[in-house]
Write an enzyme that holds these catalytic residues in place. Structure first.
Site, PDB file in Angstrom:
ATOM      1  N   GLU A 254      -0.518   0.849 -10.101  1.00  0.00           N
ATOM      2  CA  GLU A 254       0.240   1.678  -9.166  1.00  0.00           C
ATOM      3  C   GLU A 254       1.691   1.250  -9.317  1.00  0.00           C
ATOM      4  O   GLU A 254       2.096   0.197  -8.822  1.00  0.00           O
ATOM      5  CB  GLU A 254      -0.281   1.466  -7.736  1.00  0.00           C
ATOM      6  CG  GLU A 254       0.341   2.391  -6.706  1.00  0.00           C
ATOM      7  CD  GLU A 254       1.293   1.668  -5.795  1.00  0.00           C
ATOM      8  OE1 GLU A 254       2.520   1.900  -5.924  1.00  0.00           O
ATOM      9  OE2 GLU A 254       0.833   0.871  -4.975  1.00  0.00           O
ATOM     10  N   CYS A 293       7.334   2.086  -2.759  1.00  0.00           N
ATOM     11  CA  CYS A 293       6.922   2.826  -3.959  1.00  0.00           C
ATOM     12  C   CYS A 293       6.797   4.311  -3.679  1.00  0.00           C
ATOM     13  O   CYS A 293       6.788   5.122  -4.612  1.00  0.00           O
ATOM     14  CB  CYS A 293       5.609   2.267  -4.498  1.00  0.00           C
ATOM     15  SG  CYS A 293       4.254   2.318  -3.297  1.00  0.00           S
TER      16      CYS A 293
END
Length: 830
Positions: A254, A293
């Site tokens: 990720e 993120c």
């Protein structure tokens, strides 16, 4: 201070100096993190064996309740983590996302236990018939991998980043080794210490490596799972590790991504969607100082609204107070350290070669309550790129801080193309009140995103926002975002399990899966299946009912009762061209009649009908046809009892309805709530006499300070309280928790040992009232008779109990059952 790691069942510090950790607000050194000298291969093996072996034996219900217990435990101690989190530069709101968001992942994953069978593995999907006769079939099962989950985490969410992954692998039955980023490892370590001290997780379920290590992947094995959260550059290096290829180890990445938010063409200034868009972009730029993120990096706006958006965002950003995150007036804290500040400035400088900085500055700023030079503070930076198709740096360079860039689009096709130029993102959003626009964007952009939020006035008050990954939704994205996927409810748990197709006869697969498979052999029972408690019921237990003939009158009466006058049931002159030959019984009449055939009328363990999961009508039943039922236990599912409800589980029953030719005409799966066995000895006068006969003056307690006579007099006193003879006292349990304490009577949990008696009883325990034990026994039995007589004469009465509040007869029986069992066990009578 040197951080310690928790591996192989002990806290241990690495050798060497390690990496320094800094207070983001003051710039002071907090300590050092190092894993040098630690036996990492042994830690991985310890997780596979010590932790994994215990987790794999637990059922999903046991694992889920373990997570729930841990979440409650951590929530009660959350404030100590906030104090530490401020050092990362996070405000109270930022820390809430990290700390309580992490605990929320535990709660959410714990609730998934209800979707899994009551066993250590999962049975997935529907059975597959591999033969015409139904004697050879297949199914898929998912079993816990026999390895360890290795989590390599980023610095921005030291708590959430650990728990959002660990909650999932623990539910799957795998242990974890966590490697947090050194910059904020001190907060992760603080949480792990509390988790370890709680003793809630089996030993070896969680291990911590506090510091950088380049060798953690050197000894991973094929049954392990590796996850990584961080930069795409680092992720690609890890993904190329030869050991991962050699052992075919699953690797989930990720990575950072250039997430975008799109303003719909209809969302002009003055509309709720325009205001929501501005608010969301400002929030995503400043929450966690933009170190997320999922933060919005690209602001995609209709070309005629660029100026309006720039002005509105500038006004909103100018209201953001920057400084010491401990101060209430501060809305944005510091980046993680000065190194990160310089990295962000360098990235902004690259973007500024073609884009204009329209808000903010790269110079040192004044910070409220802090030194702007010593702390890692930075102004929000808003850029404007007027030519996003020509100048592509904006789609390739990420400044991991409070930085975002406005760019124009001419039409929806261009907006979608700009979103796709990010080459894969974790999340995107569009703000529009036009569902046609929303559909066009979602369908066009979904291929390049892991999640898309559509924002408008209808969902605004309940929305969790653009940047919030949710435990039950997938988190991850294609391309630049890493190509991985985590969380997502049951989907995420399955990443840590091995799917295996199993083949065999229905009878064998019933025994393997614990779920009855059609055409398996029935297990005939001595009693009606509804007469068994939940623990005693097995998949395959079955009963064949007597028969019933369906009459014209039945069909007419059912139609009149339900107002269902469909022509096939009422008008035989209209059957030409239909699939029916005669007057047809209602499908739901067949199910109702089936229930009448299989239901056990006597009061027993079955507490309630809980629902209907599937129902199919295979052939019509006409008047004068005869039906009978085969009722078979299909599956058992555990459940948590709530409130004033005796412990129970759910049993799924497979109902097969046959006609007089033994042809299957209908099937259904019904659910019943079935009570669990009571673990306590039933208390009545006979059982009390039986156990009192074993008690002598020399009998010693296993715990506590009472002697035998005091115990008997104590029980006698509680009976006299129950019958209303003694009521001149106050309820001692605080009102705010009294209901919960009262509800505990309905559980199967025993009374705790060495519990302090209420003040009312403490006075009585300080002395004995009778000459000897024999007299005390006699008085106890007399008190029991008086208790029964009182409620026989006053069946609706309630009387006070100092701990549990006002109790009726049923609740007093529950209390006495637990109370007598507690003290009879204390003196070894049970």
């Amino acid at each position: 201070m040197k951080l310690q790691s928790y591996i192989n069942g002990q806290w241990i510090a690495g050798t060497g100096e390690g990496s320094p950790m800094f207070d983001a607000v003051t710039g002071e050194t907090i300590g050092y993190a190092t894993t040098e000298g630690l036996d990492i291969p042994a830690a991985l093996q310890y997780g596979r064996t010590k932790g994994g072996e215990q987790l794999r034996k637990m059922t999903f219900q046991e694992r889920g309740n373990m997570l729930k217990k841990l979440a409650l435990y951590l929530t009660k101690r959350k404030e100590q983590f906030y104090d530490i989190s401020y050092k990362t530069g996070a405000t109270r709101v930022d820390s809430w996302i990290d700390i309580e968001g992490g605990f929320g992942n535990l709660f959410a994953n714990a609730s998934l236990r209800k979707l899994f069978p009551n066993q250590p593995f999962h049975v997935e999907g529907d059975p597959i018939d591999l033969s015409r006769g139904g004697r050879f079939m297949a199914h898929h099962i998912l079993v816990p991998k026999r390895g360890v989950a290795v989590h390599i985490n980023a610095f921005n969410f030291p708590v959430w980043g650990m728990l959002e992954k660990c909650a999932v692998n623990w539910m799957a039955g795998m242990a974890a080794v966590v490697l947090p980023a050194p910059q904020t490892a001190y907060l992760t370590e603080a949480v792990v210490r509390v988790i370890v001290d709680s003793g809630i997780l089996p030993e070896g379920s969680l291990q911590l490596l506090s510091g950088m290590t380049k060798s953690i992947l050197d000894t991973v094995e094929s049954q392990d799972v590796v996850t990584f959260t961080g930069s795409a550059h680092t992720g690609r290096i890890l993904k190329a590790h030869p050991r991962l290829t050699q052992e075919a180890v699953p690797f989930t990445m990720e990575a950072d991504s250039l997430n975008c938010s799109v303003l719909g063409e209809d969302a002009v200034p003055g509309t709720p969607e325009f205001d929501l868009f501005i608010k969301e972009v400002r929030k995503e730029m400043t929450v966690k100082t933009g170190q997320k993120c999922t933060a919005i990096r690209r602001i995609v706006v209709p070309e005629n609204l660029v100026e309006d958006v720039q002005i509105a965002l500038g006004k909103q950003l100018s209201k953001v107070t920057i400084g010491d995150p401990r101060l209430k007036e501060v809305r944005m804290g510091a980046l993680i350290n000065q190194t990160q500040v310089q990295t962000v400035k360098d990235q902004v400088s690259k973007l500024a070669k073609t884009a204009d900085i329209v808000y903010g500055t790269l110079d040192t700023i004044e910070a409220v309550g802090a030194d702007g030079e010593k702390g890692a503070f930075l102004s929000p930076i808003l850029l404007r790129e007027n030519h996003p198709f020509k100048n592509t740096d904006v789609h390739e360079i990420e400044a991991f801080g409070p930085v975002s860039t406005i760019m124009p689009y001419k039409n929806m096709d261009e907006a979608i193309e700009l979103a796709q130029l990010g080459k894969g993102s974790l999340v995107s959003s569009i703000f529009t009140n036009d569902d046609t626009i929303a559909r066009a964007y979602v369908v066009g952009a979904a291929s390049h995103h892991g999640r898309i939020l559509v924002g408008n006035r209808d969902m605004a008050k309940q929305s969790t926002g653009h940047g919030s990954p949710l435990p039950l939704l997938v988190h991850g994205g294609p391309g630049r975002a890493g190509g991985g996927e985590e969380m997502g409810g049951m989907r995420g748990i399955k990443h840590y399990m091995q799917r295996c197709a199993i083949q065999g006869s229905p009878t064998t697969l019933t025994e393997v899966t614990g779920i009855y498979q059609a055409n398996a052999e029935y297990k005939e029972t001595e009693k009606h299946p509804f007469a068994y408690h939940w623990e005693d019921i097995e998949a395959g237990m079955s009963i064949k009912t007597h028969k019933r003939t369906v009459t014209d009158t039945d069909i007419i009466n059912f139609g009149n009762l339900t107002w269902d006058h469909f022509y096939a049931h009422t008008d035989i002159t209209s059957l030409d061209g239909s699939i029916f030959e005669k007057r047809t019984a209602h499908g739901y009449f067949i199910i109702s009649a089936a229930a009448g055939l299989f239901v056990y009328p006597n009061k027993g363990p079955v507490a309630a009908n809980y629902g209907l999961e599937e129902c199919r009508f295979l052939r019509p039943i006409y008047h004068n046809d005869t039906i009978y039922v085969r009722l078979t236990c299909k599956e058992k599912v555990d459940r948590d009892s709530r409130g004033k409800e005796l412990p129970s589980g759910i049993v799924k029953w497979f109902v097969e309805v046959f006609d007089q030719e033994d042809e299957l005409v209908a099937i259904a799966t019904i659910l019943t709530m079935v009570q669990k066995k009571n673990p306590f000895v039933t208390i009545n006068k006979n059982t009390v006499q039986k156990y009192l006969a074993k008690l002598t003056e020399d009998t010693k307690p296993a715990w506590g300070s009472m002697n035998a006579q005091q115990m008997v007099e104590h029980l006698e006193y509680s009976l006299r309280v129950a019958s209303g003879e003694i009521q001149d006292f106050e309820i001692e349990t605080p009102e705010k928790i009294l209901e919960k304490v009262n509800e505990s009577l309905y559980t199967h949990n025993p009374m705790p040992k060495n519990y302090d008696a209420p003040k009312l009883l403490q006075k009585e325990l300080s002395k004995t009232r009778y000459e000897n034990l024999a007299e005390a026994k006699t008085k106890l039995l007399e008190a029991y008779d008086e208790f029964e007589a009182y409620f026989k004469e006053h069946p609706e009465a309630t009387t006070k109990n100092a701990v549990f509040g006002h109790l009726d007869k049923f609740e007093w029986d529950l209390m006495h059952m637990k109370h007598f069992n507690h003290h009879f066990t204390q003196f070894g009578l049970l």
